[in-house]
Every structure is written in structure tokens, then in C-alpha cells.
Scaffold this motif. Structure first.
Motif, PDB file in Angstrom:
ATOM      1  N   LEU A 199      66.079  57.311  10.179  1.00  0.00           N
ATOM      2  CA  LEU A 199      66.439  56.864   9.151  1.00  0.00           C
ATOM      3  C   LEU A 199      68.055  56.079   9.388  1.00  0.00           C
ATOM      4  CD1 LEU A 199      67.020  56.722   5.826  1.00  0.00           C
ATOM      5  CD2 LEU A 199      68.584  59.201   6.413  1.00  0.00           C
TER       6      LEU A 199
ATOM      7  N   CYS B 276      63.644  59.770   1.867  1.00  0.00           N
ATOM      8  CA  CYS B 276      63.753  58.874   3.212  1.00  0.00           C
ATOM      9  C   CYS B 276      62.377  58.901   3.697  1.00  0.00           C
ATOM     10  CB  CYS B 276      64.599  59.684   4.372  1.00  0.00           C
ATOM     11  SG  CYS B 276      64.112  61.252   4.859  1.00  0.00           S
TER      12      CYS B 276
ATOM     13  N   ASP C 266      69.649  64.656   3.407  1.00  0.00           N
ATOM     14  CA  ASP C 266      69.991  64.604   4.854  1.00  0.00           C
ATOM     15  C   ASP C 266      69.487  66.207   5.456  1.00  0.00           C
ATOM     16  OD1 ASP C 266      70.815  62.484   6.223  1.00  0.00           O
ATOM     17  OD2 ASP C 266      72.936  62.816   5.862  1.00  0.00           O
TER      18      ASP C 266
ATOM     19  N   LYS D 224      59.802  62.514   6.984  1.00  0.00           N
ATOM     20  CA  LYS D 224      61.026  62.403   6.677  1.00  0.00           C
ATOM     21  C   LYS D 224      61.844  61.933   7.546  1.00  0.00           C
ATOM     22  CE  LYS D 224      60.044  65.602   2.980  1.00  0.00           C
ATOM     23  NZ  LYS D 224      60.459  66.903   2.465  1.00  0.00           N
ATOM     24  N   SER D 225      62.425  60.768   7.477  1.00  0.00           N
ATOM     25  CA  SER D 225      62.994  60.060   8.697  1.00  0.00           C
ATOM     26  C   SER D 225      64.370  60.520   8.893  1.00  0.00           C
ATOM     27  CB  SER D 225      63.295  58.424   8.315  1.00  0.00           C
ATOM     28  OG  SER D 225      63.944  58.271   6.970  1.00  0.00           O
ATOM     29  N   CYS D 226      65.008  61.410   8.097  1.00  0.00           N
ATOM     30  CA  CYS D 226      66.128  62.394   8.155  1.00  0.00           C
ATOM     31  C   CYS D 226      65.723  63.534   9.196  1.00  0.00           C
ATOM     32  CB  CYS D 226      66.714  62.688   7.149  1.00  0.00           C
ATOM     33  SG  CYS D 226      66.042  64.394   6.468  1.00  0.00           S
TER      34      CYS D 226
ATOM     35  N   GLY E   7      60.614  56.598  -1.308  1.00  0.00           N
ATOM     36  CA  GLY E   7      59.999  57.871  -0.637  1.00  0.00           C
ATOM     37  C   GLY E   7      58.973  58.406  -1.255  1.00  0.00           C
TER      38      GLY E   7
ATOM     39  N   HIS F 144      68.834  51.939   9.089  1.00  0.00           N
ATOM     40  CA  HIS F 144      69.935  51.201   8.228  1.00  0.00           C
ATOM     41  C   HIS F 144      70.802  50.311   9.197  1.00  0.00           C
ATOM     42  CE1 HIS F 144      69.774  53.565   4.310  1.00  0.00           C
ATOM     43  NE2 HIS F 144      68.910  53.701   4.956  1.00  0.00           N
TER      44      HIS F 144
ATOM     45  N   THR G 102      64.815  52.467   2.610  1.00  0.00           N
ATOM     46  CA  THR G 102      64.508  53.932   2.854  1.00  0.00           C
ATOM     47  C   THR G 102      65.968  54.622   2.448  1.00  0.00           C
ATOM     48  OG1 THR G 102      63.072  53.533   4.678  1.00  0.00           O
ATOM     49  CG2 THR G 102      63.898  55.450   4.466  1.00  0.00           C
ATOM     50  N   HIS G 103      65.935  55.757   1.593  1.00  0.00           N
ATOM     51  CA  HIS G 103      67.232  56.044   1.054  1.00  0.00           C
ATOM     52  C   HIS G 103      67.560  57.366   1.744  1.00  0.00           C
ATOM     53  CE1 HIS G 103      66.672  53.752  -2.934  1.00  0.00           C
ATOM     54  NE2 HIS G 103      66.919  53.006  -2.082  1.00  0.00           N
ATOM     55  N   VAL G 104      68.927  57.584   1.771  1.00  0.00           N
ATOM     56  CA  VAL G 104      69.484  58.589   2.378  1.00  0.00           C
ATOM     57  C   VAL G 104      69.652  59.600   1.157  1.00  0.00           C
ATOM     58  CG1 VAL G 104      71.477  59.702   3.279  1.00  0.00           C
ATOM     59  CG2 VAL G 104      70.867  57.629   4.212  1.00  0.00           C
TER      60      VAL G 104
ATOM     61  N   THR H  61      58.143  51.056   6.802  1.00  0.00           N
ATOM     62  CA  THR H  61      59.108  51.404   5.573  1.00  0.00           C
ATOM     63  C   THR H  61      58.632  51.009   4.217  1.00  0.00           C
ATOM     64  OG1 THR H  61      60.296  49.493   5.771  1.00  0.00           O
ATOM     65  CG2 THR H  61      60.995  51.460   7.265  1.00  0.00           C
TER      66      THR H  61
END
Length: 156
Positions: free
Chosen positions: A25, A49, A42, A59-61, A106, A29, A37-39, A75
Motif C-alpha cells: 500500500l 486497500c 490499516d 489487502k495491500s495493508c 477496493g 502511494h 488504492t485507499h488507506v 491496482t
């Protein structure tokens, strides 16, 4: 100490140094300036994400960039074709499957993978398939309608 990684993102190979603790993530950014891709939380609870890593929705976090070394990431910016929205993006737009839009990238990424696995899902299967992606604004009905619309290939 930075570690060199090579990750293909939206079809373009990127080789760069990252701290070992850098999440995909934050790599997207901070290194690539891809902010679609939104935070969210977390903590891997909300799904805002979601991206694809080697064809799987993740989930990229929760995944480190070093774990994606040699991998292929897609993405929300990478799903349009020749400047045209992906059919799922178009369905979300036409069916009003978003309100504030924060969860939408997402949700769209997860919904595409849902239809790849189950091209003709019931409303309940859509709700179950997207249960790892949270929306705080909608009652999910328009999201379900958007996925159904994309599944049917029928414009709204």
C-alpha cells in the motif's frame, strides 16, 4: 537498510529500494504515486486497500513490498482498457454503488475477482463474497445491484 525489489504494477516493471517493513500500500502511494488504492483501517478489516497480487485479491495493508518482489500487482488505476472504465467500474457508476467513494476502489477490485470465481452469483453470494470489504455509507443494495449488473453485462 533498503532492499531492491522489482514489482510489475499495472503492466509496468518498477525496480526500486524499499525499507523491509514497507507495505505494498505504501509502496504504491510513496514510490509510484498511485493513490487510487485507499488507506482505510490499516488493520486488514475494511478492504479499501484491495489490489491484485499475481491475480489474487489481497489487502495491500497486510503484505510487504519485499514479499511482492518479482510479482505482478494490479491496482484500480490498472483495470481500465484504452481509457474506458472496466465494466465493473461502469456498473458501480450506473447503479450508484457508491456514496462517498472511499471503499469503491477496493470494492471494485474484490467484485471483479468475485465474478471471475462465480460468474452468476446470487445476491447472497455477492454479499458473502464481498464481506471482507466494508462500506460505511451504503446499505450495500446498490453495490449488490452493481455486481449483478456487471455479471449480466447489462448496462443500467
Amino acid at each position: 537498510m533498503k532492499r531492491a525489489v522489482t514489482i510489475s504494477v499495472n503492466g509496468v516493471s518498477h525496480t526500486t529500494g524499499v525499507e523491509p517493513r514497507t507495505l505494498i500500500l505504501h509502496f504504491l502511494h510513496e514510490q509510484l504515486n498511485l493513490t487510487g488504492t485507499h488507506v482505510g483501517c490499516d488493520t486488514s478489516n475494511c478492504g479499501a486497500c484491495t489490489v491484485w497480487l499475481d491475480g489474487e485479491a489481497i489487502k495491500s495493508c497486510t503484505v510487504l513490498a519485499v514479499q511482492a518482489d518479482g510479482g505482478d500487482v494490479t491496482t484500480i488505476e490498472g483495470i481500465a482498457q484504452n481509457g474506458d472504465m472496466h465494466p465493473m467500474q461502469r456498473a458501480f457508476h450506473e447503479q450508484h454503488g457508491l456514496q462517498c467513494g472511499y471503499c469503491t476502489p477496493g470494492m471494485v477490485m474484490a467484485a471483479i475477482k468475485l465474478l471471475e470465481a462465480n460468474p452468476n452469483p446470487s445476491d447472497d453470494e455477492i454479499r458473502q463474497g464481498l464481506e471482507g470489504n466494508l462500506c460505511r455509507c451504503t446499505g450495500y443494495q446498490n453495490i449488490v445491484a452493481a455486481v449483478q449488473s456487471a455479471a449480466q453485462g447489462v448496462p443500467a
